[in-house]
Scaffold this motif. Sequence first.
Motif, PDB file in Angstrom:
ATOM      1  N   PRO A  11     -20.804  66.487  54.108  1.00  0.00           N
ATOM      2  CA  PRO A  11     -21.352  65.263  53.368  1.00  0.00           C
ATOM      3  C   PRO A  11     -21.638  65.493  51.888  1.00  0.00           C
ATOM      4  N   ALA A  12     -21.833  66.529  51.545  1.00  0.00           N
ATOM      5  CA  ALA A  12     -21.957  66.930  50.105  1.00  0.00           C
ATOM      6  C   ALA A  12     -20.726  66.727  49.325  1.00  0.00           C
ATOM      7  N   LEU A  13     -19.436  66.859  50.122  1.00  0.00           N
ATOM      8  CA  LEU A  13     -18.101  66.781  49.404  1.00  0.00           C
ATOM      9  C   LEU A  13     -17.314  65.762  49.802  1.00  0.00           C
ATOM     10  N   ARG A  14     -18.205  64.734  50.416  1.00  0.00           N
ATOM     11  CA  ARG A  14     -17.396  63.645  50.926  1.00  0.00           C
ATOM     12  C   ARG A  14     -16.434  62.992  50.061  1.00  0.00           C
ATOM     13  N   ASP A  15     -16.660  62.838  48.686  1.00  0.00           N
ATOM     14  CA  ASP A  15     -16.008  62.401  47.615  1.00  0.00           C
ATOM     15  C   ASP A  15     -15.127  63.323  46.552  1.00  0.00           C
ATOM     16  N   ALA A  16     -15.139  64.553  46.966  1.00  0.00           N
ATOM     17  CA  ALA A  16     -14.611  65.618  46.358  1.00  0.00           C
ATOM     18  C   ALA A  16     -13.435  65.534  45.881  1.00  0.00           C
ATOM     19  N   ILE A  18     -13.254  73.105  43.143  1.00  0.00           N
ATOM     20  CA  ILE A  18     -13.492  71.588  43.261  1.00  0.00           C
ATOM     21  C   ILE A  18     -14.335  70.945  41.939  1.00  0.00           C
ATOM     22  N   ASP A  19     -13.894  69.797  41.648  1.00  0.00           N
ATOM     23  CA  ASP A  19     -14.367  69.138  40.535  1.00  0.00           C
ATOM     24  C   ASP A  19     -15.931  68.805  40.632  1.00  0.00           C
ATOM     25  N   LYS A  20     -16.836  69.404  39.904  1.00  0.00           N
ATOM     26  CA  LYS A  20     -18.306  68.950  40.176  1.00  0.00           C
ATOM     27  C   LYS A  20     -18.885  67.856  40.142  1.00  0.00           C
ATOM     28  N   ARG A  21     -18.114  66.987  39.035  1.00  0.00           N
ATOM     29  CA  ARG A  21     -18.468  65.415  39.214  1.00  0.00           C
ATOM     30  C   ARG A  21     -18.363  64.680  40.308  1.00  0.00           C
ATOM     31  N   SER A  22     -17.534  65.216  41.150  1.00  0.00           N
ATOM     32  CA  SER A  22     -17.326  64.304  42.451  1.00  0.00           C
ATOM     33  C   SER A  22     -18.210  65.224  43.493  1.00  0.00           C
ATOM     34  N   VAL A  23     -19.362  65.949  43.310  1.00  0.00           N
ATOM     35  CA  VAL A  23     -20.068  66.336  44.201  1.00  0.00           C
ATOM     36  C   VAL A  23     -21.485  65.748  44.435  1.00  0.00           C
ATOM     37  N   HIS A  24     -21.913  65.802  45.686  1.00  0.00           N
ATOM     38  CA  HIS A  24     -23.262  64.984  45.900  1.00  0.00           C
ATOM     39  C   HIS A  24     -24.096  66.301  46.005  1.00  0.00           C
ATOM     40  N   PHE A  25     -24.827  66.664  44.993  1.00  0.00           N
ATOM     41  CA  PHE A  25     -25.589  67.932  44.975  1.00  0.00           C
ATOM     42  C   PHE A  25     -27.029  67.575  45.466  1.00  0.00           C
ATOM     43  N   GLU A  26     -27.375  66.069  45.825  1.00  0.00           N
ATOM     44  CA  GLU A  26     -28.540  65.853  46.425  1.00  0.00           C
ATOM     45  C   GLU A  26     -28.436  66.363  47.915  1.00  0.00           C
TER      46      GLU A  26
END
Length: 638
Positions: free
Chosen positions: A326-331, A203-211
């Motif tokens: 949720p954290a990967l919804r835009d992964a 996975i590309d970390k720029r697309s992860v919702h780390f919050e």
Amino acid sequence: MKFYFDVIVIGGGHAGCEAATAAANMGAKTCLVTMDMNKIGQMSCNPAVGGIAKGQIVREIDALGGEMGRVTDATAIQFRMLNIGKGPAVWSPRAQCDRGRFIWQWRSVLDHTPNLNIWQDQADELLVANGEAVGVRTIWGVELRAKCTIITAGTFLNGLMHVGRKMVEGGRCAEPAVHHLTESITHWGIRSARMKTGTPVRIDKRSVHFEDMEEQKGDQGFHQFSYFGPHRQLKQLSCWTTYTNKTVHDILRSGLADSPLFNGQIKSTGPRYCPSIETKLVTFPDKDEHPLFLEPEGEDTNEMYLNGFSSSMPIDIQMEAIHHIPALRDAQIYRPGYAIEYDYFDPTQLYHSLESKIISNLFFAGQVNGTTGYEEAGGQGTIAGINAALKCGGSEPFVMNRDESYIGVLIDDLTTKGVDEPYRMFTSRAEYRILLRQDDADARLTEKGYELGLAKRDRYDWWKKKKAGIEGIIRFCQETTVHPKDVNGALEHLGTTPLRFGCKISELVARPHLTLKALSDIIPGLKEAIDKNGQSSMTVDGTSFVTTGERTEEIAEAAEVRMKYKGYIDREKIVADKMHRLENIKIRGHFKYADIKEISTEGRQKLERIQPDTLAQASRIPGVSPSDINVLLVLMGR
């Protein structure tokens, strides 16, 4: 064209790299054959080394003089000591590594190893003459001849990758499978079978919702893998945790009909202790969530590894399921997970030296023996490389007992019990785990490595200095008396019972809630004794310096563990010494088991097939009962 060597190693993975450097460092003219010199030591699955029991294996490799521990420390981007809240028998180091730097660190080690050549090519045929392996022929028609050949081909032998109903031949993603080599080996009577493993999406970390995830930071303390190398230098990064949910599970279940694990497409056995996400759903149907761990692949890359989501489901199912976390919804996904099937060889066909019982001078190490994991592969590679070099010199093989190392447990399990699924090491597999701690691998093995010629003089000298430091701290604690009036106030503050009479410091160290560090703050002279015995000059790669900080703490911890758990350690040594009596009773060649009717039918069949070297090994074969062992003892007049 023909080339001549002492040892040829087929495969540049973790087993192959350790085998090649071990043989070469012991003086054997060695050639490592690999399909791609730019992917030597590739971390094919997760970018991490160590873990429960696996970390102990890496420390054992390091203590013997191997390289995995130092390569890991040089490329670590997060370090953790697992199980630190439990007893030291199960403390296990683990590190996230920079995948790219790990490859090039290994490449640098190989490039600077004397007696070692690298040949980029693909082995196509095992060459055998008069029942002995004499080398290999490559796909380019080159013959590489050697006194000993080591097969460490990983998952490449007839490798077949699966994503949904799509199948592609390959040893791992974007790399070709190796055909013909298995058949050229089984032609001589060696049995092979198939196993399966898998890996998750990247996975590309720029697309992860780390919050929406929980951060998991690494340790900042002194622990590391190598007893000998410098402390980790790279920027330390966090891992992240999240969970699947019911919606994710429903999406995955909708694709089970196209899952190669459940539609009959994959017939081989996968790793029990690292199951795919779809296997988890079927095995644990009542669970509504499973933990996932998002791990960095390197210091400078956006690529991240989704640990816990290994899968061979169709690509669209994998992506839809991930997007409902949720954290990967835009992964954004670099590539999907996949399963891979590959050939392995029944390890009961090997001696404990990892040499074939059927073809002389042929050794096997790593996943081709039915194991899973970089660490298990590296441990086997080290032993195969050592024994190939010894065989070239006409020396007796090097074999470790089960009370000497996890590597010894691993190899004994493989060669005595065999495998029916990918083998993974756990502390529970070792009956002497209080003797096989991660802190004392150098105490158990460095002198052995030095005697073999694998551990070099500077490593051996450092161990002698460390040994003297440990003994100095223990001696001070055993000889120095503390009095109630001097420490009782502090002891009560530390939550432990005050003294009624004077006692030695070592008796206080043995108390569960007291540590050497805490006692050094309240007992005059103890801190000075620790510092004095913990500091020493040290040489690494020709550079001399004085050890401080991390090394002093390492020495103090080793001394504390020995004092605190002395009773348990001594008791387990007694049990191990008793078992050595059976280890010393050699039985290979003494019996024709098929004719011994007093032994059970299953026992006769297993003994006849495996041909154990000693009575202790025979007792560990599944299906051989204690009464069968008693029959053999009676027949031997014991």
